[in-house]
Design an enzyme around this catalytic site. Sequence first.
Site, PDB file in Angstrom:
ATOM      1  N   GLY A 164      50.270 -48.492  36.611  1.00 31.27           N
ATOM      2  CA  GLY A 164      50.753 -48.199  35.973  1.00 31.27           C
ATOM      3  C   GLY A 164      52.433 -48.576  35.900  1.00 31.27           C
ATOM      4  N   THR A 183      53.801 -50.718  33.751  1.00 31.17           N
ATOM      5  CA  THR A 183      54.763 -50.133  32.513  1.00 31.17           C
ATOM      6  C   THR A 183      54.742 -48.496  31.930  1.00 31.17           C
ATOM      7  OG1 THR A 183      52.229 -50.185  31.687  1.00 31.17           O
ATOM      8  CG2 THR A 183      53.466 -52.452  31.921  1.00 31.17           C
ATOM      9  N   GLN A 196      56.676 -44.697  32.108  1.00 35.67           N
ATOM     10  CA  GLN A 196      58.185 -44.289  32.176  1.00 35.67           C
ATOM     11  C   GLN A 196      58.823 -44.246  33.866  1.00 35.67           C
ATOM     12  OE1 GLN A 196      60.436 -40.186  31.339  1.00 35.67           O
ATOM     13  NE2 GLN A 196      59.702 -39.683  32.689  1.00 35.67           N
ATOM     14  N   ASP A 236      41.998 -52.731  36.285  1.00 38.63           N
ATOM     15  CA  ASP A 236      41.475 -52.141  35.373  1.00 38.63           C
ATOM     16  C   ASP A 236      41.170 -50.750  36.609  1.00 38.63           C
ATOM     17  OD1 ASP A 236      40.445 -49.595  33.576  1.00 38.63           O
ATOM     18  OD2 ASP A 236      38.823 -51.151  32.917  1.00 38.63           O
ATOM     19  N   LEU A 288      50.425 -44.596  40.201  1.00 39.83           N
ATOM     20  CA  LEU A 288      51.354 -43.768  38.851  1.00 39.83           C
ATOM     21  C   LEU A 288      50.383 -43.986  37.359  1.00 39.83           C
ATOM     22  CD1 LEU A 288      55.151 -45.311  38.817  1.00 39.83           C
ATOM     23  CD2 LEU A 288      53.498 -43.515  40.399  1.00 39.83           C
ATOM     24  N   SER A 317      50.910 -33.325  39.542  1.00 39.80           N
ATOM     25  CA  SER A 317      51.357 -32.550  38.130  1.00 39.80           C
ATOM     26  C   SER A 317      51.901 -31.108  38.295  1.00 39.80           C
ATOM     27  CB  SER A 317      51.132 -32.737  37.302  1.00 39.80           C
ATOM     28  OG  SER A 317      51.181 -32.469  36.045  1.00 39.80           O
ATOM     29  N   GLU A 361      50.911 -29.525  36.260  1.00 40.29           N
ATOM     30  CA  GLU A 361      49.698 -28.921  35.680  1.00 40.29           C
ATOM     31  C   GLU A 361      48.445 -28.648  36.293  1.00 40.29           C
ATOM     32  OE1 GLU A 361      49.703 -27.941  32.901  1.00 40.29           O
ATOM     33  OE2 GLU A 361      51.627 -28.388  31.403  1.00 40.29           O
ATOM     34  N   TYR A 414      43.124 -32.245  32.057  1.00 39.61           N
ATOM     35  CA  TYR A 414      44.231 -33.114  32.706  1.00 39.61           C
ATOM     36  C   TYR A 414      44.240 -32.541  33.968  1.00 39.61           C
ATOM     37  CZ  TYR A 414      49.034 -35.056  34.130  1.00 39.61           C
ATOM     38  OH  TYR A 414      49.941 -35.484  34.917  1.00 39.61           O
ATOM     39  N   HIS A 465      59.729 -34.352  33.945  1.00 38.70           N
ATOM     40  CA  HIS A 465      60.979 -35.173  33.343  1.00 38.70           C
ATOM     41  C   HIS A 465      61.039 -36.085  32.770  1.00 38.70           C
ATOM     42  CE1 HIS A 465      57.454 -36.793  35.740  1.00 38.70           C
ATOM     43  NE2 HIS A 465      58.084 -38.169  35.686  1.00 38.70           N
TER      44      HIS A 465
END
Length: 327
Positions: free
Chosen positions: A8, A10, A12, A56, A78, A127, A129, A151, A180
């Site tokens: 991850g 690429t 944020q 992948d 990430l 998270s 969540e 999620y 964030h």
Amino acid sequence: MPRAFVTGITGQDGGYLADQLLGEGTEVHGMVRAGDDDAVRDLLARTPGVVLHDGDLGDAEGLRRLIADVGPDEIYNLAGISSVAFSWAEPVLTAQLSGVAAATVLDAAWRLQEDTGRKVACLQPSSAEIFGHADSWPQDESTPVRPVSPYGAAKAYAHHIAGVYRGRGLHVATCILFNHESPRRPLAFVTRKITAAAAQIGAEGFGVIRLGNLDARRDWGWAPDYVDAMVRSVRHEAASDYVVATGQTHTVAEFAEAALRRAGVGDSWRDHVEVDPEFLRPNEAPILVGDASKARRELGWKPTAAFDEVVGRMVDHDMELLKRGKA
């Protein structure tokens, strides 16, 4: 020189993580998806020192081979589905990429550690969540895990499997990240949608931001601060779970107000916000606010940017983009 592997990269958080690690002298390897050319180009323009590898999350064997070939000292996983809204449309894909893939990464890290005899330290980001409809506020590391979205459920599995591999002798830290933000948030996220629209409204004097639940309360912080917490947790002497949050909440309506006022709209901001039923989620956690006392105490971490400053930086960025587009 320590070597880090980042999935991850690429995104944020991945971009800010690459910035921090390279600045500290770490050799940074990142996994990117084939066809993600624009994101890769942007990353390399900002952070030219990273070494990129095609990969992948859905290819378990390929992911295991890649980790074995890179041989990192630190792994930051990430990648995955990052949108709660998208997870409702693609619950199975979310489970695979944000849940099951975490087990693949951690198992590969454990096998690398066993094969080489050296420590491999991992970060599995969690998270807020995972807490869903929490019955106590603020939430901390002891808050029951009971997600209310696909999620959240996928992240809950990843959170628990991290604990399983920690018990197996792998250094796995989890950062339970509350919301964030930064100018690097994609436009698909409600926060960036708000700041980009506010900038447009401020420049043109008209327009409406259509949103879902304006009363949902979230704990919003500055993304680079949260990335710093990740690095601290990975390098701490003992792996553990850490809530990373500001401890302050604001509603979606307050986010929109702060953005529109920053863009120069003033007291008429309410005229530019509408509720659209299309953006209401089937089941949404109403209040998420974190207690980061453990991270402050054990990691020496603390947030550096207040809510208004985070929103302001995002709006300023989007206003600058508009100016460049008109130049």
